[in-house]
Design a protein around this motif. Structure first.
Motif, PDB file in Angstrom:
ATOM      1  N   ARG B  49      62.279  92.897  62.424  1.00 42.23           N
ATOM      2  CA  ARG B  49      62.131  93.782  61.268  1.00 42.23           C
ATOM      3  C   ARG B  49      62.935  93.277  60.069  1.00 42.23           C
ATOM      4  NH1 ARG B  49      60.892  99.035  62.077  1.00 42.23           N
ATOM      5  NH2 ARG B  49      62.804  99.653  61.059  1.00 42.23           N
ATOM      6  N   MET B  86      51.926  92.137  60.515  1.00 40.19           N
ATOM      7  CA  MET B  86      52.791  92.603  61.592  1.00 40.19           C
ATOM      8  C   MET B  86      51.987  93.464  62.557  1.00 40.19           C
ATOM      9  SD  MET B  86      56.513  94.355  61.250  1.00 40.19           S
ATOM     10  CE  MET B  86      57.696  94.281  62.571  1.00 40.19           C
ATOM     11  N   PHE B  88      52.388  95.873  66.309  1.00 42.02           N
ATOM     12  CA  PHE B  88      53.409  96.669  66.972  1.00 42.02           C
ATOM     13  C   PHE B  88      53.020  96.992  68.412  1.00 42.02           C
ATOM     14  CE2 PHE B  88      53.362  97.440  62.472  1.00 42.02           C
ATOM     15  CZ  PHE B  88      54.692  97.505  62.094  1.00 42.02           C
ATOM     16  N   TYR B  90      52.802  99.924  69.814  1.00 47.73           N
ATOM     17  CA  TYR B  90      51.866 101.052  69.917  1.00 47.73           C
ATOM     18  C   TYR B  90      50.812 101.035  68.822  1.00 47.73           C
ATOM     19  CZ  TYR B  90      54.926 102.484  73.600  1.00 47.73           C
ATOM     20  OH  TYR B  90      55.651 102.495  74.767  1.00 47.73           O
ATOM     21  N   ASN B  92      49.731 101.455  65.995  1.00 49.09           N
ATOM     22  CA  ASN B  92      49.849 102.089  64.681  1.00 49.09           C
ATOM     23  C   ASN B  92      48.566 102.053  63.855  1.00 49.09           C
ATOM     24  OD1 ASN B  92      52.447 102.591  65.356  1.00 49.09           O
ATOM     25  ND2 ASN B  92      53.326 100.944  64.131  1.00 49.09           N
ATOM     26  N   LEU B  93      47.462 102.453  64.486  1.00 51.58           N
ATOM     27  CA  LEU B  93      46.213 102.539  63.731  1.00 51.58           C
ATOM     28  C   LEU B  93      46.077 103.933  63.139  1.00 51.58           C
ATOM     29  CD1 LEU B  93      43.842 100.774  66.277  1.00 51.58           C
ATOM     30  CD2 LEU B  93      45.002  99.779  64.298  1.00 51.58           C
ATOM     31  N   LEU B  94      45.348 104.001  62.026  1.00 52.97           N
ATOM     32  CA  LEU B  94      45.112 105.315  61.414  1.00 52.97           C
ATOM     33  C   LEU B  94      43.999 106.018  62.180  1.00 52.97           C
ATOM     34  CD1 LEU B  94      45.395 104.128  57.735  1.00 52.97           C
ATOM     35  CD2 LEU B  94      46.999 105.584  58.958  1.00 52.97           C
ATOM     36  N   SER B  95      44.310 107.201  62.706  1.00 54.86           N
ATOM     37  CA  SER B  95      43.374 107.851  63.625  1.00 54.86           C
ATOM     38  C   SER B  95      42.125 108.373  62.928  1.00 54.86           C
ATOM     39  CB  SER B  95      44.074 108.999  64.344  1.00 54.86           C
ATOM     40  OG  SER B  95      44.370 110.026  63.428  1.00 54.86           O
ATOM     41  N   ALA B 139      40.679 106.469  68.790  1.00 52.99           N
ATOM     42  CA  ALA B 139      40.770 107.256  70.022  1.00 52.99           C
ATOM     43  C   ALA B 139      39.692 106.858  71.023  1.00 52.99           C
ATOM     44  CB  ALA B 139      40.660 108.742  69.698  1.00 52.99           C
ATOM     45  N   LYS B 146      42.530  98.356  70.804  1.00 49.49           N
ATOM     46  CA  LYS B 146      43.340  98.840  69.677  1.00 49.49           C
ATOM     47  C   LYS B 146      44.208  97.719  69.132  1.00 49.49           C
ATOM     48  CE  LYS B 146      43.721 103.563  71.245  1.00 49.49           C
ATOM     49  NZ  LYS B 146      44.594 104.528  71.879  1.00 49.49           N
ATOM     50  N   ARG B 153      43.506  93.710  61.466  1.00 52.85           N
ATOM     51  CA  ARG B 153      44.047  94.344  60.264  1.00 52.85           C
ATOM     52  C   ARG B 153      45.174  93.494  59.662  1.00 52.85           C
ATOM     53  NH1 ARG B 153      46.902 100.200  60.585  1.00 52.85           N
ATOM     54  NH2 ARG B 153      48.347  99.005  61.892  1.00 52.85           N
TER      55      ARG B 153
END
Ligand SMILES: Nc1ncnc2c1ncn2[C@@H]1O[C@H](COP(=O)(O)OP(=O)(O)OP(=O)(O)O)[C@@H](O)[C@H]1O
Ligand SMILES: [Mg+2]
Lengths: 219, 351
Positions: B49, B86, B88, B90, B92-95, B139, B146, B153
């Motif tokens: 980071r 970057m 991660f 988990y 971190n996608l926009l749901s 989802a 994912k 992205r």
């Protein structure tokens, strides 16, 4: 039941809807930004400003802890200043909106807290500005919970509007007191209650439908 | 491509100050896949980071693609971050966005016109094998899918550098493998420099060119992967290397394992050999030179870039003195030998 009473009931219903809608729109317009501000200024967040967060927080808590009936009376001078009078439906909108603003701000704040911090993090890593994060990440992600909270607020406002009515604000509350209570007209009393019940049901239905529509993609 | 110079980071929690990173110097060459491994709390996330300044180092310089990020004003830093992808743990996608719109997100942030986006996104969907999921929502995807979206992205703004913060730690081994293959593929095809952090040696083995070990905020190893496995400089490095090899006895044997020797037991040895000793005929040496009986209970040899390394569990029979000199011999040639217990004769017979 006489024709006059029926038309009075219709008018009262429209007045109630008018008060609630206006108050809700005003409260949402002010409460939403306030809630967002409350959230983004919190420690560790994108626009951390401790003093601002604390002062906004206490303001919101203070306003929320005043019972509506007292707030209504206490702000009469303010209401007069804005609307020019302290009675009637327009005058009732002022305390209604004022009571709902901190309520909505808290709802928005707690809806935003639920958002996984990683989403903000990844947006920051992509070079997003705070504005972009608010508009493109925070609000869309919290949308269903915010709608849920707004529904709750509007329903509460229906109840408050009846209280406002009782002290000269017009609407169904006024009607229930003047005809149902003071003139012992039981059927008017029952009808006003039924109409309010339907109003609340309708609001909840619309809110639930919206939440459902926008929660389709969620886990 | 990525240069960290004298990076230190201290966190101030309550009255305490935690030194998460201490004087880190790191150089990731263009087109390299650099893996950093370390235990929980070693400072891995803090380190990665610091590269895009999600965490501001207390001291030191960060230079990415020739630009000193630590010297940039915020607006310029935001621009520079667009060229540092970057991903991660988990995802971190926009749901509320589809796969396509998630990949479009960084392009949208950069102000790229809607009509120009498809030309970038469609090839990325192809590359990550997501073409048929274009209109799905996060989802509706598996973890591996994912992470593929997150990778696409991150690649959309054509970054020079890709940072991966435990990108496979939430995935099963098979999916991990496919994601690591994808990362390699991306490096080969797009010449993206990759810095990844992990707590699993298998990730380093599968895809890294270079490896660093972070231990309590210090970078204690920094080496080419083959060299690292052949000549680990520290005990911690050795432990990491062997930790990725299975080295436990099957329960059918381990349930009879005794902590101390009796008259009718055999010692069980754990032999750990690194590449420079793995080629020696150690088993036959033990048998021929020391007259020991060897019964192999468990064996595991792995290859990293032509280097063999392994762990072996053996039961040994023979004279006490012979055993002693045998172990001494192993130690001399660089094989780690340790008695881990004793098995009764009737469980492991030597006749
Ligand atoms: N925001 C923070 N405030 C205070 N201390 C922190 C903060 N973030 C990390 N630390 C501390 O810094 C040290 C390094 O943490 P870091 O998250 O970088 O470790 P890590 O190697 O990524 O561990 P893990 O494998 O568990 O993710 C830890 O001691 C941690 O407690
Ligand atoms: Mg971590």
């Amino acid at each position: 039941m006489s024709q006059t009473i029926l038309s009075l009931l219709l008018e009262a219903t429209l007045e109630t809807i008018y008060m609630v809608v206006m108050a809700s729109v005003i409260a949402a317009a002010l409460g939403l930004p306030l809630g967002v501000l409350l959230y983004v200024t919190r420690k560790g967040n994108i626009l951390e400003k401790n003093w601002l967060h604390r002062s906004l927080g206490s303001l919101v808590n203070m306003t929320r802890s005043i019972p509506f009936i007292i707030l209504m009376v206490a702000i009469i001078p303010f209401t007069r200043l804005i609307v020019g009078t302290s009675i009637g439906t327009n005058a009732a909108i002022v305390p209604l909106a004022l009571a709902a603003i901190p309520f909505i701000a808290r709802i928005v704040d707690s809806a935003l807290i639920e958002i996984h911090k990683g989403l903000i993090e990844s947006a920051l890593a992509m070079g997003a500005t705070p504005w972009q994060i608010i508009l493109k990440v925070l609000l869309p992600e919290a949308f269903p919970s915010i709608i849920n909270g707004l529904t709750l607020t509007v329903v509460t406002l229906v109840g408050y509007s009846a209280m406002a009515g009782a002290v000269g604000g017009g609407g169904l509350g006024d009607m229930a007191i003047r005809y149902g209570y003071e003139r012992f007209n039981l059927s008017v009393m029952i009808i006003t209650i039924v109409i309010m019940l339907l109003l609340v049901q309708g609001i909840q239905f619309i809110g639930d439908a919206l939440v459902k529509k926008f929660s389709l993609f969620r886990k | 491509m990525i240069i960290l110079r004298n990076i230190s980071k201290a966190y101030h929690a309550q009255a305490k100050s935690i030194e998460a990173l201490r004087d880190i110097n790191l150089h990731v060459a263009p087109g390299e896949i650099f893996g950093i491994i370390g235990k929980s709390g070693a400072g891995k996330s803090t380190l990665i980071r610091c590269v895009n300044l999600l965490e501001k180092p207390t001291q030191g310089q960060v230079i990415v693609h020739g630009e000193e990020l630590t010297a940039l004003p915020l607006a310029d830093l935001r621009k520079a971050r667009r060229k540092i992808g970057m991903i991660f743990q988990y995802f971190n996608l926009l749901s509320t966005r589809t796969v396509y719109d998630n990949i479009a997100f960084p392009l949208e942030l950069a102000g790229l016109k809607k009509s120009a986006r498809a030309a970038i996104i469609d090839p990325l969907l192809e590359l990550t094998g997501l073409s048929d999921k274009k209109n799905a929502f996060p989802a509706q995807l598996s973890g591996g899918q994912k992470q593929r979206v997150a990778i696409a992205r991150a690649l959309a703004p054509q970054p020079h550098v890709l940072l991966c913060d435990e990108a496979t730690s939430a995935l099963d081994p098979e999916t991990t493998h496919s994601i690591l293959q994808l990362l390699k593929n991306i490096r080969d095809r797009m010449n993206v420099t990759i810095l990844l952090i992990t707590h699993e040696m298998s990730v380093i083995k599968a895809c890294c060119d270079r490896v660093g070990i972070l231990e309590q905020g210090h970078l204690i190893e920094d080496n080419e992967v083959g060299e690292f496995f052949a000549y680990p400089k520290t005990e911690i490095a050795k432990n990491f290397i062997f930790s990725s090899l299975p080295q436990t006895l099957p329960p059918a044997i381990s349930q009879y394992l005794l902590p101390t020797a009796t008259s009718d037991t055999h010692p069980v040895l754990r032999l750990r050999f690194l590449p420079d000793t793995a080629t020696q005929p150690i088993i036959s040496q033990l048998i021929n030179q020391f007259g020991l009986g060897i019964n192999i209970l468990q064996g595991n040899v792995e290859y990293v870039k032509k280097h063999a390394m392994g762990v072996m569990l053996v039961a040994v029979s023979g004279e006490k003195n012979a055993l002693h000199s045998g172990m001494q011999h192993l130690k001399n040639i660089g094989v780690d030998a340790e008695v881990i217990g004793h098995v009764p004769n009737d469980i492991i017979p030597f006749t």
